[in-house]
Design a protein around this motif. Sequence first.
Motif, PDB file in Angstrom:
ATOM      1  N   ASN A  98      47.676  15.042  32.187  1.00 46.58           N
ATOM      2  CA  ASN A  98      46.337  15.563  31.959  1.00 46.58           C
ATOM      3  C   ASN A  98      46.425  16.814  31.091  1.00 46.58           C
ATOM      4  O   ASN A  98      47.295  17.667  31.285  1.00 46.58           O
ATOM      5  N   GLN A  99      45.544  16.961  30.109  1.00 51.39           N
ATOM      6  CA  GLN A  99      45.595  18.114  29.206  1.00 51.39           C
ATOM      7  C   GLN A  99      45.126  19.390  29.890  1.00 51.39           C
ATOM      8  O   GLN A  99      45.444  20.481  29.439  1.00 51.39           O
ATOM      9  N   ILE A 147      46.720  23.252  29.211  1.00 49.86           N
ATOM     10  CA  ILE A 147      45.888  24.386  28.805  1.00 49.86           C
ATOM     11  C   ILE A 147      45.996  25.511  29.825  1.00 49.86           C
ATOM     12  O   ILE A 147      46.085  26.691  29.473  1.00 49.86           O
ATOM     13  N   LYS A 148      46.047  25.150  31.112  1.00 46.73           N
ATOM     14  CA  LYS A 148      46.200  26.169  32.153  1.00 46.73           C
ATOM     15  C   LYS A 148      47.520  26.905  32.005  1.00 46.73           C
ATOM     16  O   LYS A 148      47.590  28.127  32.157  1.00 46.73           O
ATOM     17  N   LYS A 149      48.579  26.183  31.694  1.00 45.94           N
ATOM     18  CA  LYS A 149      49.897  26.805  31.515  1.00 45.94           C
ATOM     19  C   LYS A 149      49.875  27.750  30.311  1.00 45.94           C
ATOM     20  O   LYS A 149      50.442  28.838  30.345  1.00 45.94           O
TER      21      LYS A 149
END
Length: 94
Positions: free
Chosen positions: A4-5, A9-11
């Motif tokens: 999941n992208q 993005i969270k990382k």
Amino acid sequence: MSKNQNTFIKKQKAELKKRKKREKQEKMAARKDQPKSGDLDDMIAYVDEFGNISDTPPEPEPPKKENAPRSQNPPRPQNTTQTQKFNRNTNLKS
């Protein structure tokens, strides 16, 4: 299937946040290490004729010789016999 992208993005956001925090701490440490001086000479700033701010005083300019502009009419000589000074104590005939 791919991951999941949202997690990617969270990382990235977490990495960016850590990097900014680390940079901020480094800046704070650098500011604390600098010697503090409350001398008046350190606080004075000079502005030159162009509006630039500098720490060094401007070099004194030699005084300029200004030629007074000549007037079109030459000064008239004062004739003391023609001018009358009025005095309060003069007797007036009525």
